[in-house]
Design an enzyme around this catalytic site. Sequence first.
Site, PDB file in Angstrom:
ATOM      1  N   ASP A 155       0.780  -1.098   0.139  1.00  0.00           N
ATOM      2  CA  ASP A 155       0.105   0.080  -0.058  1.00  0.00           C
ATOM      3  C   ASP A 155       1.078   1.140   0.089  1.00  0.00           C
ATOM      4  O   ASP A 155       1.965   1.200   0.645  1.00  0.00           O
ATOM      5  CB  ASP A 155      -0.941  -0.047   1.369  1.00  0.00           C
ATOM      6  CG  ASP A 155      -1.684   1.314   1.517  1.00  0.00           C
ATOM      7  OD1 ASP A 155      -2.277   1.400   0.527  1.00  0.00           O
ATOM      8  OD2 ASP A 155      -1.516   1.927   2.495  1.00  0.00           O
ATOM      9  N   ASP A 211       0.025   5.139   0.987  1.00  0.00           N
ATOM     10  CA  ASP A 211       0.186   6.273   2.060  1.00  0.00           C
ATOM     11  C   ASP A 211      -0.386   5.254   3.086  1.00  0.00           C
ATOM     12  O   ASP A 211      -1.219   4.575   3.534  1.00  0.00           O
ATOM     13  CB  ASP A 211      -1.230   6.819   1.600  1.00  0.00           C
ATOM     14  CG  ASP A 211      -1.231   7.579   0.353  1.00  0.00           C
ATOM     15  OD1 ASP A 211       0.007   7.945  -0.105  1.00  0.00           O
ATOM     16  OD2 ASP A 211      -2.185   7.824  -0.263  1.00  0.00           O
TER      17      ASP A 211
END
Length: 486
Positions: free
Chosen positions: A325, A327
């Site tokens: 992922d 952020d």
Amino acid sequence: MRYAVVIPTIGRACLADCLNALERSRGPEPDEIVVVDDRPGGGPPLDVPGTVVRSGGRGPAAARNTGWRITTAPWVAFLDDDVRVTETWREDLRRDLENASPETGGIQGRVTVPLSDGRRPTDWERGTAGLADAWWITADMAYRRDALVETGGFDERFPRAFREDADMALRTMDAGWVLTKGERRTVHPVRAASRWASLRAQAGNADDALMRAVHGPGWHSRARADPGRRGRHLAITAAGALAAGLTVAGRPRAGALAGAAALAGIAEFAAARVAPGPRTRDEVLTMAATSALIPPMATWHWLRGLATTRGERAWPGPAKAVLFDRDGTLVHDVPYNGDPEKVEPVPDAASAVRLARDAGVRVGVVSNQSGVARGLITEDDVQRVNKRVDELLGPFDTWQVCPHDGGCACRKPAPGLVFQAAAALGVRPDECVLIGDIGSDVAAARAAGARSVLVPTAETLESECRGARVAGSLTEAVRFALGERR
């Protein structure tokens, strides 16, 4: 409670009885029934109800994986093709699943083995009857889909219907899940077998060696498995080999003593097998012949297994791709960031990504960017930020971004980004590990059939950590993906 049923088969006639019993059972119908045709070399298509898929004759472990991976229900009930579920099995299974705690990863059914009335059971029948007291056998075992995904399913290095169920159970418990026994009941008839079946069964000693390599010498007690008579078989074989060696070396008296010890061991073994049986002429002759052959065969397969499994790791081994992922995982989270200057990697992001690359693993990023759909940032903004992440940590082998604000197949927790990344990297989803910081990352991975690791931040909810694999750092998460940490 939604569930699927998976039945591996090699095309035996008993499959029809199994499916008929399942159809007659009362209670909620399964979402789907998957019959996995594991006949070596294929053959004509099986004419049975449900979905039929082929697994290439690679054994029951690989067949079960082939079956459950095409299902979507949150629970998968595995049945062997020679069992008969009871008339209330489906209703009893519903109660078993409804009573399962969130930590429950698997629920075993209760197996009964009917034996012939009026005579003592044969050695083969007694062996089958032992299934009634066995733990975690897949004759009737329901696993939570999330547990199957996170453990990688059954270890396909086990080529027989032996120990692959115990291995699956131990890895499930090692991953933090609880296994229980349910109340549903299944009948396992004793199938016909040749008088030499006990000799073929000795190949299972090689599977025991794999269990020892993966789970350590104490695996029997953890799996509640009987260690058997291997120690005695080794002693008998050693005595026989010593007798032959001493005789060849010109020491016949010493050789005779060693031979007598080997024969005494064989006699004790045969007597232990004959005593509880029917003691018919045929049974006694079979026990006498096989008791002399089993010790050296068991020893051979055990030594062969030790030699070939040394250094083996727990299934499924290193991932072929690590998906991050963006952020909150690779870089500090700046809501709806469209400014490359605000990109700041988390402290160990560079070393973690480098660790994966140095191991020859493909790396990619899967990121929700709903700010595009909300008009807060543009797709060009997203590209510029991604380019900056590449400059600081990359380049990554693939970027998969969802610009939507829901209602699509790609926004996590939907699995679309994982599917797209796996396709772009040329790997299967189950060969990927997704590392993220919130529950939607874990959910997306599981929905796609990929493993996952959660690296919590201040934004991670405590509830999102329950039932997830949690790492203290990005580097620790990558080490799990590489098979260096359990």
